[in-house]
Design an enzyme around this catalytic site. Sequence first.
Site, mmCIF file in Angstrom:
data_model
loop_
_atom_site.group_PDB
_atom_site.id
_atom_site.type_symbol
_atom_site.label_atom_id
_atom_site.label_comp_id
_atom_site.label_asym_id
_atom_site.label_seq_id
_atom_site.Cartn_x
_atom_site.Cartn_y
_atom_site.Cartn_z
ATOM 1 N N HIS A 22 0.802 -1.221 0.000
ATOM 2 C CA HIS A 22 0.000 0.000 0.000
ATOM 3 C C HIS A 22 0.839 1.278 0.000
ATOM 4 O O HIS A 22 0.553 2.211 -0.733
ATOM 5 C CB HIS A 22 -0.950 0.024 1.199
ATOM 6 C CG HIS A 22 -2.053 -0.972 1.101
ATOM 7 N ND1 HIS A 22 -3.347 -0.605 0.855
ATOM 8 C CD2 HIS A 22 -2.054 -2.317 1.197
ATOM 9 C CE1 HIS A 22 -4.113 -1.680 0.811
ATOM 10 N NE2 HIS A 22 -3.339 -2.737 1.013
ATOM 11 N N ASP A 124 -5.503 5.740 2.541
ATOM 12 C CA ASP A 124 -5.956 4.481 1.969
ATOM 13 C C ASP A 124 -7.476 4.489 2.072
ATOM 14 O O ASP A 124 -8.042 4.917 3.091
ATOM 15 C CB ASP A 124 -5.366 3.306 2.739
ATOM 16 C CG ASP A 124 -4.154 2.728 2.047
ATOM 17 O OD1 ASP A 124 -4.348 2.058 1.018
ATOM 18 O OD2 ASP A 124 -3.037 2.946 2.524
#
Length: 173
Positions: A22, A124
């Site tokens: 990520h 995120d």
Amino acid sequence: MPPPTTGAGPHVAVLAFPFGTHAGPLLAVVDRLAALSPATHFSFLSTPQSNASAFKNRPSADASPPANVRAHDVWDGIPEGYELTGRHQEAIELFMSAAPAGFRQGIAAAEAESGRKVSCLVTDAFYWFAAEMAEELRAPWVGFWTAGPNALSAHLYTDRLREALGNVPGKRN
């Protein structure tokens, strides 16, 4: 690390998930944005391990990394002296429990260091608590999905997939 930028320009706080891949793609996007907007200060928040890896591995072959991007470490949620049992999700669960408070503390530290209030929050996409944080900061929130569209579809249509597939061996019902 270059000195932080201070002044009156925008301040974007970026909250990265520290597991898997990520942080890397999110940092790559932030670096591109930072190069295009040098008056904007970017605070990139993740765990110490994640930041060390992402900032060490950032692509800078054709240019130096932008000076207006600064890493800020947040707590990984693992209590001092705690030994992980080896259960796959354990570190993620501990982090997610600590994440809202840890990110709030990290943002406060980033604001103090830069001399700028956060004016935009990029996170995120699955950080559900980020909407509340953005509201508290009176800043827009941009959810960033680092994975491909198939993974997003699987999350969006989980219930439909379960209905269509029925009882699949190994599937939790």
